[in-house]
Scaffold this motif. Structure first.
Motif, PDB file in Angstrom:
ATOM      1  N   ILE A 163       0.807  -1.213   0.000  1.00 18.50           N
ATOM      2  CA  ILE A 163       0.000   0.000   0.000  1.00 18.50           C
ATOM      3  C   ILE A 163       0.844   1.270   0.000  1.00 18.50           C
ATOM      4  CG2 ILE A 163      -0.139   0.120   2.520  1.00 18.50           C
ATOM      5  CD1 ILE A 163      -3.083   0.950   2.186  1.00 18.50           C
ATOM      6  N   ASN A 164       0.310   2.333  -0.617  1.00 13.29           N
ATOM      7  CA  ASN A 164       0.907   3.663  -0.561  1.00 13.29           C
ATOM      8  C   ASN A 164       0.740   4.209   0.851  1.00 13.29           C
ATOM      9  OD1 ASN A 164       1.442   6.460  -0.813  1.00 13.29           O
ATOM     10  ND2 ASN A 164       0.747   6.486  -2.936  1.00 13.29           N
ATOM     11  N   THR A 165       1.790   4.784   1.427  1.00 16.05           N
ATOM     12  CA  THR A 165       1.690   5.288   2.795  1.00 16.05           C
ATOM     13  C   THR A 165       0.925   6.606   2.882  1.00 16.05           C
ATOM     14  OG1 THR A 165       3.839   6.393   2.593  1.00 16.05           O
ATOM     15  CG2 THR A 165       3.813   4.142   3.479  1.00 16.05           C
ATOM     16  N   ASP A 166       0.648   7.244   1.748  1.00 14.31           N
ATOM     17  CA  ASP A 166      -0.105   8.500   1.712  1.00 14.31           C
ATOM     18  C   ASP A 166      -1.598   8.183   1.685  1.00 14.31           C
ATOM     19  OD1 ASP A 166      -1.206  10.992   1.296  1.00 14.31           O
ATOM     20  OD2 ASP A 166      -0.490  11.175  -0.777  1.00 14.31           O
ATOM     21  N   TRP A 167      -2.281   8.367   2.822  1.00 14.28           N
ATOM     22  CA  TRP A 167      -3.701   8.031   2.871  1.00 14.28           C
ATOM     23  C   TRP A 167      -4.526   8.868   1.896  1.00 14.28           C
ATOM     24  CZ3 TRP A 167      -6.915  12.023   3.992  1.00 14.28           C
ATOM     25  CH2 TRP A 167      -6.434  13.090   4.747  1.00 14.28           C
ATOM     26  N   GLY A 168      -4.049  10.066   1.582  1.00 16.71           N
ATOM     27  CA  GLY A 168      -4.780  10.933   0.676  1.00 16.71           C
ATOM     28  C   GLY A 168      -4.974  10.338  -0.707  1.00 16.71           C
ATOM     29  N   ALA A 169      -4.127   9.380  -1.060  1.00 16.76           N
ATOM     30  CA  ALA A 169      -4.242   8.747  -2.377  1.00 16.76           C
ATOM     31  C   ALA A 169      -5.458   7.850  -2.478  1.00 16.76           C
ATOM     32  CB  ALA A 169      -2.976   7.940  -2.671  1.00 16.76           C
ATOM     33  N   TYR A 170      -6.112   7.564  -1.352  1.00 13.04           N
ATOM     34  CA  TYR A 170      -7.228   6.617  -1.342  1.00 13.04           C
ATOM     35  C   TYR A 170      -8.571   7.279  -1.023  1.00 13.04           C
ATOM     36  CZ  TYR A 170      -3.420   3.278  -1.417  1.00 13.04           C
ATOM     37  OH  TYR A 170      -2.296   2.575  -1.777  1.00 13.04           O
ATOM     38  N   ARG A 171      -8.645   8.593  -1.205  1.00 11.49           N
ATOM     39  CA  ARG A 171      -9.900   9.273  -0.923  1.00 11.49           C
ATOM     40  C   ARG A 171     -10.963   8.922  -1.965  1.00 11.49           C
ATOM     41  NH1 ARG A 171      -7.603  15.215   0.765  1.00 11.49           N
ATOM     42  NH2 ARG A 171      -6.068  14.707  -0.855  1.00 11.49           N
ATOM     43  N   VAL A 172     -12.160   8.680  -1.467  1.00 11.05           N
ATOM     44  CA  VAL A 172     -13.302   8.331  -2.321  1.00 11.05           C
ATOM     45  C   VAL A 172     -14.528   9.064  -1.783  1.00 11.05           C
ATOM     46  CG1 VAL A 172     -12.406   6.030  -2.903  1.00 11.05           C
ATOM     47  CG2 VAL A 172     -13.883   6.329  -0.899  1.00 11.05           C
ATOM     48  N   SER A 173     -15.644   8.909  -2.457  1.00  9.60           N
ATOM     49  CA  SER A 173     -16.902   9.435  -1.931  1.00  9.60           C
ATOM     50  C   SER A 173     -17.541   8.400  -1.001  1.00  9.60           C
ATOM     51  CB  SER A 173     -17.870   9.772  -3.064  1.00  9.60           C
ATOM     52  OG  SER A 173     -18.320   8.585  -3.694  1.00  9.60           O
ATOM     53  N   ILE A 174     -18.383   8.869  -0.100  1.00  7.36           N
ATOM     54  CA  ILE A 174     -19.133   7.942   0.752  1.00  7.36           C
ATOM     55  C   ILE A 174     -20.063   7.097  -0.095  1.00  7.36           C
ATOM     56  CG2 ILE A 174     -20.876   7.815   2.583  1.00  7.36           C
ATOM     57  CD1 ILE A 174     -19.562  10.223   3.871  1.00  7.36           C
ATOM     58  N   ASP A 175     -20.597   7.681  -1.139  1.00  6.45           N
ATOM     59  CA  ASP A 175     -21.464   6.913  -2.046  1.00  6.45           C
ATOM     60  C   ASP A 175     -20.765   5.657  -2.547  1.00  6.45           C
ATOM     61  OD1 ASP A 175     -23.680   8.550  -1.892  1.00  6.45           O
ATOM     62  OD2 ASP A 175     -23.177   9.727  -3.674  1.00  6.45           O
TER      63      ASP A 175
END
Length: 446
Positions: A402-414
């Motif tokens: 996994i990428n250590t940058d959590w920001g790379a995995y942002r998604v919508s709640i939908d």
């Protein structure tokens, strides 16, 4: 699996929840007063020392610890008496209100010319399926600094049998007076969960504490709430509220252990279940979010709060996101968090894909997600959430690469809802919920 289960059982879950609430008054517990017997004015009892003891009052028996019944000129009171607390004093009901409670109102003032003190209202309800008693803080800490009686009000609004406790939490030897403890009846027009409740923003899967619901079993603890899956051996989701009061000086306990609150006959994942698997015992509600006391921190090490999490996911990406959300709690904000998982098969430090561990008792998830709702500290939290409120949702692979940058995995709640079948933030007004859940956060990540 959960998605199919949810779609087929949602109506039944709603019905069971209604029946569970309706039967809450039938348990064999030490009941006494009802809201109609209040306010408790503290006029009928006597206690002249601060030593721990019980007092029989008009509403029932109360426990006073570092507290007494005061009647001096320096005691602020509406009649001839009020309760006086010092140090870490507490004033607690020794009985339950069998029909629940709506709003609790309490009059308070400093004793004499003492400095101000902080105090909190705590509630304890009984859970129908297990007879368990769960404490939770109601509302924010109240600071008493005035010499005249003021009124603090708290929304509880529960149909479950409930009792209350006032805890003095700051001010040291400074004394404060408590008088006229009022309890109104349950109001069905008020949201079921008050501010800071772990389910204030909604119950994502309509989980209920019923053994006939083994893969969507609701467990409410003072530190978090969760939906547990007996067959997966993990939570489906865990929900909790975080503010500065949850942070303190308690050390990390590291006492991983089985959860004794699971129903009899269910397999209990234990501290050794993950050993040699290549996966961490990954907290949902983090240890560092609960350092206010040893008890609070210890509760995060129950195995019902764990999932098999790839080490780099847990120790790097996830840890980075946890530290980020905690930074808000330390700078004037409160945060509502929900973490969950879905799918089957993750890759840990042993390499390859693993579907289950602990002889098949624990499912290794394929994906791990979290939602954080960030608000300035205040009251009436649900009504303060708007389309402009910062809401962060991430959905990560349960993989060591996994990428250590959590920001790379942002998604919508939908997107999370489509993948899981859950209904997140369901207590928000429909219009606000629609806007928030469609958006993808683009704010800072450090």
């Amino acid at each position: 699996m959960l998605q199919l289960y949810m779609r087929g059982r949602k109506a039944l879950a709603l019905l069971l929840l209604m029946l569970w609430s309706a039967s809450a008054t039938s348990w064999a517990v030490p009941f006494a007063a009802t809201p109609e017997n209040f306010p408790e004015t503290f006029e009928s009892g006597s206690k002249s020392s601060y030593a721990t003891g019980t007092v029989q009052l008009a509403s029932g028996t109360w426990i006073l610890d570092e507290a007494l019944i005061g009647s001096t000129d320096n005691d602020k009171k509406a009649g001839s008496q009020s309760v006086r607390l010092r140090n870490a004093g507490r004033l607690a009901m020794d009985f339950f209100l069998p029909e629940g409670a709506g709003t609790v109102s309490i009059r308070h003032a400093i004793y004499g010319n003492d400095p101000g003190s902080g105090w909190e209202l705590w509630a304890q309800t009984q859970v129908a399926s297990c007879g368990c008693e769960k404490w939770y803080k109601v509302g924010q800490t109240v600071i008493t600094s005035t010499s005249g009686l003021q009124t603090a009000s708290f929304t509880v609004n529960t149909t479950a049998p409930v009792k209350f406790e006032i805890r003095k939490v700051s001010g040291g030897t400074a004394r404060l007076n408590i008088d006229d403890f009022s309890v109104d009846s349950y109001d069905p027009t008020v949201p079921a969960y008050p501010d800071n409740d772990h389910l204030a923003l909604g119950n994502p899967s309509m989980a209920i504490p019923d053994v006939s619901n083994p893969n969507n079993y609701l467990m409410r603890k003072p530190q978090y709430a969760l939906s547990y899956s007996r067959d997966r051996g993990t939570p489906n989701w865990v929900s909790w509220h975080l503010d500065a009061s949850d942070r303190g000086g308690a050390d990390r306990q590291d006492n991983f252990r089985e959860d004794p609150a699971l129903p009899a006959g269910w397999y209990r994942v234990n501290e050794n279940s993950y050993r040699g698997s290549g996966f961490d015992r990954g907290h949902n509600a983090p240890s560092a979010d609960r350092t206010s006391s040893v008890e609070a921190n210890s509760a995060t090490f129950l195995m019902t709060n764990m999932i098999p999490q790839a080490p780099n996911n847990n120790q790097k990406t996830w840890n980075n996101f946890e530290q980020y959300t905690r930074s808000y709690a330390e700078s004037g904000y409160e945060v509502y968090l929900i973490m969950g998982n879905y799918g089957v098969g993750g890759s840990g430090s042993n390499g390859g894909t693993t579907n289950t561990i602990d002889n098949g008792h624990v499912t290794v998830p394929n994906r791990v997600w979290k939602v954080a709702v960030i608000l300035p500290v205040g009251e009436n939290d649900v009504s303060r959430i708007t389309a402009a409120t910062r809401v962060i949702a991430i959905d990560t692979p349960n993989a060591n690469s996994i990428n250590t940058d959590w920001g790379a995995y942002r998604v919508s709640i939908d997107e999370i809802e489509v993948a899981t079948g859950l209904d997140l933030l369901s207590n928000l007004p429909a219009g606000v919920q629609t806007q928030i859940e469609a958006a993808v956060d683009n704010g800072p990540t450090n």
